[in-house]
Design an enzyme around this catalytic site. Structure first.
Site, PDB file in Angstrom:
ATOM      1  N   SER A   1      -6.711 -23.067  78.670  1.00 44.97           N
ATOM      2  CA  SER A   1      -6.409 -22.163  78.052  1.00 44.97           C
ATOM      3  C   SER A   1      -4.726 -21.469  77.141  1.00 44.97           C
ATOM      4  O   SER A   1      -4.209 -23.087  77.313  1.00 44.97           O
ATOM      5  CB  SER A   1      -7.078 -20.224  77.504  1.00 44.97           C
ATOM      6  OG  SER A   1      -7.487 -19.950  76.500  1.00 44.97           O
TER       7      SER A   1
ATOM      8  N   ASP B   1     -17.338 -24.633  71.928  1.00 41.57           N
ATOM      9  CA  ASP B   1     -15.125 -23.729  71.746  1.00 41.57           C
ATOM     10  C   ASP B   1     -14.660 -23.666  70.608  1.00 41.57           C
ATOM     11  O   ASP B   1     -14.980 -25.313  70.089  1.00 41.57           O
ATOM     12  CB  ASP B   1     -14.815 -24.118  73.335  1.00 41.57           C
ATOM     13  CG  ASP B   1     -13.591 -23.544  72.834  1.00 41.57           C
ATOM     14  OD1 ASP B   1     -12.778 -22.883  72.387  1.00 41.57           O
ATOM     15  OD2 ASP B   1     -12.518 -24.000  73.610  1.00 41.57           O
TER      16      ASP B   1
ATOM     17  N   HIS C   1     -15.652 -21.014  75.395  1.00 39.42           N
ATOM     18  CA  HIS C   1     -14.550 -21.302  75.601  1.00 39.42           C
ATOM     19  C   HIS C   1     -14.264 -20.135  76.563  1.00 39.42           C
ATOM     20  O   HIS C   1     -15.130 -18.867  77.182  1.00 39.42           O
ATOM     21  CB  HIS C   1     -13.040 -20.693  74.346  1.00 39.42           C
ATOM     22  CG  HIS C   1     -11.709 -20.695  74.414  1.00 39.42           C
ATOM     23  ND1 HIS C   1     -11.087 -21.761  75.069  1.00 39.42           N
ATOM     24  CD2 HIS C   1     -11.003 -19.878  75.575  1.00 39.42           C
ATOM     25  CE1 HIS C   1     -10.028 -21.865  75.351  1.00 39.42           C
ATOM     26  NE2 HIS C   1      -9.719 -20.460  75.774  1.00 39.42           N
TER      27      HIS C   1
END
Length: 326
Positions: free
Chosen positions: A171, A268, A297
């Site tokens: 991320s 995502d 995600h």
């Protein structure tokens, strides 16, 4: 130079399990980066970090993994959390945690990093400064801290017990890991890095098309405000400046970088960040992209088949990079 794309094919039972995870997330509150939410989340994160440490450190010790805290010295000392495996390490992984640049810590990544330590990797996790509008801490501070952590790691490989070094981030950590790799290349040190692993990374702070199209049904994030949330990371920049390569690695010169593994969930809104970055990386070096169907995600943290498969895929990719140089 090659980009290899692999799409996971879940058997019916595993796909059903993944859909159950998605259903839970669909009912959960969405993440936003309003200043008051960030400050409250950071206070909670400090408490969670301390509480988790009291649990994870003894558990790691029982399995032969020891935890050490050091500091990378500089204008701003950067804490580094090192997980030493029971045996002589096979390689070193510089880990940069996720959390939207505003949450998380190296300690809260113990659960993920323990998997690597249990398989013979020494993990050095960077506790970079979290962004805070109230304290005037923005993206440049996190970028500088991650580079400091990388330089410390590269100069202490003998102390850590292994020569091969990898850089990994998920991320927001994927974003910082990519910028760190580019900075090491510019310093003439990238030849000491064997490869990079980016799990659902963020590579364009101006927002890729999938971010711009994110709606209220988006899992985990508040889709309609995602572009504004990204812009808060560097409030002095307009949209064009947010695409500058010093903050958006998608637009950086990627020549001379080592092989990379990208993993991204197809549910995502940041999926296109990985797709576009893997495509560009593959034009300059070798790259692998693993597409995970119906995964949101952050899927590494939610358990289920996507998380288990990703951990295995990362470890096997690292093993292959080590073996190719033996």
């Amino acid at each position: 130079m090659t980009l290899r794309v692999h799409t996971v094919e879940f058997p019916p039972a595993q796909l059903a399990a993944q859909r159950r995870i998605d259903a839970v997330l669909a009912r959960a509150p969405r993440l936003r980066t309003d200043p008051w939410r960030v400050e409250a989340g950071q206070r909670l994160s400090v408490w969670l970090d301390a509480a988790a440490g009291r649990v994870t450190v003894p558990r790691l010790k029982k399995r032969g993994v020891t935890v050490e805290i050091v500091q990378a010295e500089g204008d701003h000392p950067v804490p580094l959390r090192i997980l030493h495996p029971a045996e002589t390490p096979r390689a070193i992984v510089l880990d940069i945690h996720g959390g939207g640049w505003v949450l998380g810590s190296a300690g809260l990544n113990d659960r993920l990093n323990a998997h690597l330590a249990h398989h013979g990797f020494c993990v050095v996790s960077v506790d970079y400064r979290l962004l805070s509008e109230r304290r005037g801490i923005y993206i440049d501070a996190a970028i500088a801290d991650c580079l400091a952590g990388a330089l410390w790691t590269l100069t202490h490989v003998d102390r850590l017990g292994a020569a091969p070094v990898f850089i990994a981030g998920e991320s927001a950590g994927g974003h910082l890991a990519a910028l760190t790799a580019v900075a090491l290349r510019d310093l003439g040190l990238i030849d000491r890095v064997r490869g990079c692993v980016f799990t659902y990374g963020v590579f364009d702070l101006s927002g890729t098309p999938s971010v711009r199209a994110a709606g209220p049904e988006t899992l985990l994030f508040n889709g309609p405000t995602m572009r504004a949330d990204l812009a808060r990371l560097a409030p002095d920049r307009d949209e064009t400046a947010l695409r500058a390569p010093d903050v958006s690695p998608l637009y950086a010169d990627l020549t001379g970088l080592p092989p990379a593994l990208f993993l991204a969930g197809e549910y995502d809104p940041l999926f296109e960040d990985s797709l576009l970055m893997a495509t560009r990386w593959g034009q300059a070096s070798d790259a692998d992209l693993i597409r995970v169907p119906e995964a949101p995600h952050g899927f590494l943290h939610f358990g289920g088949p996507a998380a288990r498969g990703a951990r295995t895929a990362i470890r096997r990719w690292l093993d292959a990079r080590i073996g190719s140089h033996d």
